[in-house]
Design a protein around this motif. Structure first.
Motif, PDB file in Angstrom:
ATOM      1  N   ASP A  88       0.863  -0.984  -0.131  1.00 46.58           N
ATOM      2  CA  ASP A  88       0.151  -0.003  -0.061  1.00 46.58           C
ATOM      3  C   ASP A  88       0.869   1.281   0.218  1.00 46.58           C
ATOM      4  N   VAL A  89       0.387   2.167  -0.725  1.00 48.55           N
ATOM      5  CA  VAL A  89       1.002   3.807  -0.562  1.00 48.55           C
ATOM      6  C   VAL A  89       0.248   4.588   0.158  1.00 48.55           C
ATOM      7  N   ARG A  90       0.940   5.247   1.219  1.00 49.23           N
ATOM      8  CA  ARG A  90       0.050   6.239   1.883  1.00 49.23           C
ATOM      9  C   ARG A  90       1.079   7.239   2.280  1.00 49.23           C
ATOM     10  N   ALA A  91       0.539   8.467   3.141  1.00 47.20           N
ATOM     11  CA  ALA A  91       1.474   9.256   3.522  1.00 47.20           C
ATOM     12  C   ALA A  91       2.319   8.870   4.656  1.00 47.20           C
ATOM     13  N   GLY A  92       3.562   9.305   4.827  1.00 46.00           N
ATOM     14  CA  GLY A  92       4.384   8.964   5.781  1.00 46.00           C
ATOM     15  C   GLY A  92       4.083   9.829   6.894  1.00 46.00           C
ATOM     16  N   THR A  93       4.313   8.928   8.325  1.00 41.88           N
ATOM     17  CA  THR A  93       4.233   9.746   9.554  1.00 41.88           C
ATOM     18  C   THR A  93       5.575   9.754  10.195  1.00 41.88           C
ATOM     19  N   LEU A  94       5.609  10.444  11.275  1.00 41.12           N
ATOM     20  CA  LEU A  94       6.815  10.275  12.177  1.00 41.12           C
ATOM     21  C   LEU A  94       7.254   8.983  12.684  1.00 41.12           C
ATOM     22  N   ALA A  95       6.177   8.096  12.850  1.00 44.25           N
ATOM     23  CA  ALA A  95       6.561   6.564  13.020  1.00 44.25           C
ATOM     24  C   ALA A  95       7.197   5.972  12.058  1.00 44.25           C
ATOM     25  N   ASP A  96       7.159   6.423  10.787  1.00 48.55           N
ATOM     26  CA  ASP A  96       7.745   5.785   9.648  1.00 48.55           C
ATOM     27  C   ASP A  96       9.055   6.004   9.392  1.00 48.55           C
ATOM     28  N   ILE A  97       9.457   6.916   9.997  1.00 50.01           N
ATOM     29  CA  ILE A  97      10.995   7.566   9.600  1.00 50.01           C
ATOM     30  C   ILE A  97      12.108   6.438   9.730  1.00 50.01           C
ATOM     31  N   ALA A  98      12.064   5.778  10.851  1.00 44.24           N
ATOM     32  CA  ALA A  98      13.134   4.662  10.902  1.00 44.24           C
ATOM     33  C   ALA A  98      12.820   3.727  10.032  1.00 44.24           C
ATOM     34  N   GLY A  99      11.909   3.367   9.503  1.00 43.36           N
ATOM     35  CA  GLY A  99      11.728   2.310   8.390  1.00 43.36           C
ATOM     36  C   GLY A  99      12.503   2.844   7.254  1.00 43.36           C
ATOM     37  N   ALA A 100      11.610   4.140   6.740  1.00 45.24           N
ATOM     38  CA  ALA A 100      12.215   4.917   5.605  1.00 45.24           C
ATOM     39  C   ALA A 100      13.867   4.911   5.792  1.00 45.24           C
ATOM     40  N   SER A 101      14.216   5.381   6.893  1.00 41.54           N
ATOM     41  CA  SER A 101      15.684   5.430   7.069  1.00 41.54           C
ATOM     42  C   SER A 101      16.299   4.264   6.426  1.00 41.54           C
ATOM     43  N   HIS A 102      15.876   2.979   7.185  1.00 40.79           N
ATOM     44  CA  HIS A 102      16.361   1.963   6.714  1.00 40.79           C
ATOM     45  C   HIS A 102      16.490   1.716   5.387  1.00 40.79           C
ATOM     46  N   CYS A 103      15.352   1.873   4.694  1.00 40.28           N
ATOM     47  CA  CYS A 103      15.111   1.624   3.134  1.00 40.28           C
ATOM     48  C   CYS A 103      16.194   2.510   2.490  1.00 40.28           C
ATOM     49  N   VAL A 104      16.497   3.769   2.846  1.00 37.72           N
ATOM     50  CA  VAL A 104      17.449   4.523   2.247  1.00 37.72           C
ATOM     51  C   VAL A 104      18.746   3.917   2.439  1.00 37.72           C
ATOM     52  N   ASP A 105      19.248   3.503   3.359  1.00 33.07           N
ATOM     53  CA  ASP A 105      20.241   2.954   3.680  1.00 33.07           C
ATOM     54  C   ASP A 105      20.554   1.707   2.582  1.00 33.07           C
ATOM     55  N   VAL A 106      19.579   0.824   2.515  1.00 38.41           N
ATOM     56  CA  VAL A 106      19.828  -0.354   1.639  1.00 38.41           C
ATOM     57  C   VAL A 106      20.086   0.074   0.385  1.00 38.41           C
ATOM     58  N   VAL A 107      19.003   1.035  -0.034  1.00 37.92           N
ATOM     59  CA  VAL A 107      19.250   1.506  -1.483  1.00 37.92           C
ATOM     60  C   VAL A 107      20.514   2.328  -1.802  1.00 37.92           C
TER      61      VAL A 107
END
Length: 146
Positions: free
Chosen positions: A3-22
């Motif tokens: 699913d695609v949705r607006a990101g929240t403050l709670a999503d930042i750790a997961g997004a940070s992990h994705c940035v690192d992997v990429v």
């Protein structure tokens, strides 16, 4: 299906992990490794607080990708922003990147946007192909919009 949705403050750790992997793939974004979690919190919290797009792709409880639009800092470029995005490798080539990009552009009102693309990306990632589909805008179209 993710699913695609607006990101929240709670999503930042997961997004940070994705940035690192990429970033560690050294092929798609301008980092060799992702910024620290604290740097990521500052960046995405700023986007969220200012109402700029920060979208995420989630598969159940797992964050598998992100897309954001960062405004240019100088007032003369107020109509220009930088679109950043990435997906974990297992979620590519499924149309999810196109959905993320299209949602971010809709959320931003599709003013003028620029996307940096590496010249040697022979897998033709989404950033080179552009999002194709209903309501989507290709990268080449974005570059010519005012």
């Amino acid at each position: 299906m993710a699913d695609v949705r607006a990101g929240t403050l709670a999503d930042i750790a997961g997004a940070s992990h994705c940035v690192d992997v990429v970033a560690r793939e050294r092929a798609y974004i301008g980092f060799l490794e992702g910024p620290s979690l604290e740097q990521s919190r500052v960046f995405w919290t700023g986007l969220i607080d200012q109402g700029h797009p920060f979208l995420v792709a989630v598969d159940g409880p797992t964050l598998v990708g992100w897309c954001d639009v960062q405004p240019m800092a100088r007032p003369i470029f107020a109509h220009v922003g930088i679109l950043g995005m990435g997906l974990l490798p297992a979620y590519r080539e499924r149309g999810l990147g196109a959905r993320l990009m299209a949602a971010a552009l809709r959320a931003d009102g599709v003013r003028r946007r620029r996307r940096a693309v590496e010249a040697d990306q022979d897998r033709r990632p989404l950033s080179r192909r552009g999002p194709h589909g209903a309501g989507a805008v290709s990268v080449s179209t974005m570059a010519s919009m005012c």
